[in-house]
Design a protein around this motif. Structure first.
Motif, PDB file in Angstrom:
ATOM      1  N   HIS A 169       0.798  -1.230   0.000  1.00 45.89           N
ATOM      2  CA  HIS A 169       0.000   0.000   0.000  1.00 45.89           C
ATOM      3  C   HIS A 169       0.830   1.279   0.000  1.00 45.89           C
ATOM      4  O   HIS A 169       0.262   2.371  -0.116  1.00 45.89           O
ATOM      5  N   GLY A 172      -0.037   3.638  -2.554  1.00 47.89           N
ATOM      6  CA  GLY A 172      -1.443   3.573  -2.882  1.00 47.89           C
ATOM      7  C   GLY A 172      -1.779   2.319  -3.671  1.00 47.89           C
ATOM      8  O   GLY A 172      -0.904   1.531  -4.044  1.00 47.89           O
ATOM      9  N   THR A 174      -4.900   0.700  -6.653  1.00 46.08           N
ATOM     10  CA  THR A 174      -5.961   1.037  -7.593  1.00 46.08           C
ATOM     11  C   THR A 174      -6.822  -0.191  -7.804  1.00 46.08           C
ATOM     12  O   THR A 174      -6.293  -1.286  -8.045  1.00 46.08           O
ATOM     13  N   ALA A 179      -8.392   5.007  -7.666  1.00 47.71           N
ATOM     14  CA  ALA A 179      -7.173   5.061  -6.868  1.00 47.71           C
ATOM     15  C   ALA A 179      -7.502   5.283  -5.393  1.00 47.71           C
ATOM     16  O   ALA A 179      -8.438   6.018  -5.045  1.00 47.71           O
ATOM     17  N   TYR A 180      -6.713   4.628  -4.542  1.00 43.06           N
ATOM     18  CA  TYR A 180      -6.870   4.761  -3.091  1.00 43.06           C
ATOM     19  C   TYR A 180      -5.522   5.114  -2.474  1.00 43.06           C
ATOM     20  O   TYR A 180      -4.481   4.588  -2.882  1.00 43.06           O
ATOM     21  N   THR A 181      -5.534   5.995  -1.488  1.00 45.07           N
ATOM     22  CA  THR A 181      -4.309   6.362  -0.777  1.00 45.07           C
ATOM     23  C   THR A 181      -3.823   5.202   0.089  1.00 45.07           C
ATOM     24  O   THR A 181      -4.522   4.185   0.258  1.00 45.07           O
ATOM     25  N   TRP A 182      -2.643   5.372   0.657  1.00 44.06           N
ATOM     26  CA  TRP A 182      -2.100   4.364   1.572  1.00 44.06           C
ATOM     27  C   TRP A 182      -3.078   4.121   2.721  1.00 44.06           C
ATOM     28  O   TRP A 182      -3.420   2.965   3.016  1.00 44.06           O
ATOM     29  N   GLU A 184      -6.286   4.801   2.929  1.00 43.41           N
ATOM     30  CA  GLU A 184      -7.532   4.203   2.444  1.00 43.41           C
ATOM     31  C   GLU A 184      -7.337   2.721   2.114  1.00 43.41           C
ATOM     32  O   GLU A 184      -8.212   1.889   2.394  1.00 43.41           O
ATOM     33  N   SER A 185      -6.196   2.388   1.546  1.00 40.25           N
ATOM     34  CA  SER A 185      -5.901   0.994   1.222  1.00 40.25           C
ATOM     35  C   SER A 185      -5.804   0.150   2.487  1.00 40.25           C
ATOM     36  O   SER A 185      -6.282  -0.991   2.525  1.00 40.25           O
ATOM     37  N   SER A 222       0.879   3.062   9.580  1.00 39.27           N
ATOM     38  CA  SER A 222       0.259   1.950   8.857  1.00 39.27           C
ATOM     39  C   SER A 222       0.116   0.728   9.752  1.00 39.27           C
ATOM     40  O   SER A 222      -0.909   0.031   9.708  1.00 39.27           O
TER      41      SER A 222
END
Length: 345
Positions: A169, A172, A174, A179-182, A184-185, A222
């Motif tokens: 992540h 990011g 997809t 697309a998703y940020t870190w 969001e992932s 994270s």
């Protein structure tokens, strides 16, 4: 807590009694991984190797024990504890298209993987089954196929979902063009990992089955995001990886980094879980004398396990990539010597 009571009597018949509580601390399991999921039997011979890491993709049609890997069954049935990393990352299949197959009389069609991960600039982004695909049930056939094979293995394993979510992540992800940020992932991964663990837990599993979720453990935010109590209540182990990549890195500092984050940031359920280090290694470019560094690991693990926080239960050396042993003979000798000492012995 166990308690022992001792009574002594002298020649005149007088007695004295003393009692004490005690606890038994199981040894840490020293383990191994050989590049390419290769047969490690020769390398492990003559050493106190009691744990092994393997990597599989859910896309592969032969997850347990793996294609042409009968030695894994031999090691597992002899008591070596397996940490089986099962990934949504797509590899081991002929192509990245959809799959249709039958498992235990049920026909499944699984769509092509819809997510890209490890999106480091300038690299080819690996494909993976998307977290949205997982939680919508589109990947259930992959899990059913893995479970059917697992039931014939003959022993229980720890199923580690993902190799390193933080590595996946970091730049990011997809999925299906979005697309998703870190961050969001990470949140989406927690939902998907929870779905997978719950899917397996309601099925009949081999005795001794346990679960964890994989991280490299190199980013504090994270690490915290991917270990909420809701997910940890479904898992049996914490997990992180450990590498020495600087001449100034000590074993104590490298193994302690993520543990310190856990103690500071995670909840009581997470802190009650022991730890599997699925990968640890020494990069020879920065630390040419790998054997000398490896020799310091037992004392570091013993000290960490005497401190507050989760206990390190297994540490599997990663003889590949950053951890490649060079020269191999000296590195293996150092591992055998380390694993023969407390807290491994």
């Amino acid at each position: 807590m166990p308690r022992v009571t001792v009574t002594v009597r002298d020649s005149s018949g007088q007695t004295a009694t003393a009692a004490a509580n005690y606890s038994l601390t199981p040894p840490v399991l020293g383990g191994y991984y050989l590049s390419g999921n290769a047969d490690p039997t020769t390398d492990m011979s003559g050493g106190n190797f009691r744990s092994l890491t393997q990597y599989r993709s859910f896309a592969d049609s032969n997850i347990f024990p793996g294609y042409n890997r009968p030695w894994l069954v031999t090691l597992g049935r002899s008591g070596v504890q397996m940490n089986m990393v099962l990934e949504l990352k797509h590899y081991g299949a002929g192509d990245t298209g959809s799959q249709t197959f039958t498992v235990d009389g049920v026909r499944y069609t699984v769509p092509a993987p819809a997510m890209t991960i490890q999106q480091r600039p300038g690299t080819v982004w690996p494909k993976a089954y998307g977290y949205g695909q997982v939680i919508s049930g589109q990947c259930d056939g992959l899990f059913a196929r893995a479970l059917s094979q697992y039931r014939t293995l003959g022993f229980g394993v720890n199923i580690q979902l993902a190799s390193e979510l933080d590595t996946d992540h970091e730049f990011g992800t997809t999925e299906a063009g979005k697309a998703y940020t870190w961050a969001e992932s990470d949140a989406r991964a927690v939902q998907a990992m929870t779905y997978i663990v719950n899917w397996f837990r309601v099925k009949a599993l081999p005795a001794g089955t346990t679960f964890s979720v994989g991280v490299g453990g190199f980013d504090r935010a994270s690490f915290t995001r991917t270990h909420p109590e809701s997910l940890m209540s479904r898992l049996d182990y914490l997990q992180w990886n450990v590498y020495a990549t600087s001449a100034s890195d000590t074993a104590l500092a490298r193994f302690r980094r993520t543990k310190d984050w856990a103690v500071a940031d995670l909840g009581p359920v997470a802190l009650s879980r022991p730890v599997i280090v699925a990968e640890w290694g020494v990069r020879v470019a920065e630390i040419p004398d790998q054997a000398a560094w490896i020799a310091t690991v037992p004392a570091a693990i013993a000290r960490l396990n005497a401190e507050r926080g989760p206990i390190l239960a297994r540490t599997n050396y990663f003889n590949s990539g950053w951890g490649t042993l060079s020269p191999k003979a000296a590195g293996l000798a150092a591992l055998r010597s380390a694993y023969a000492r407390s807290p491994y012995a």
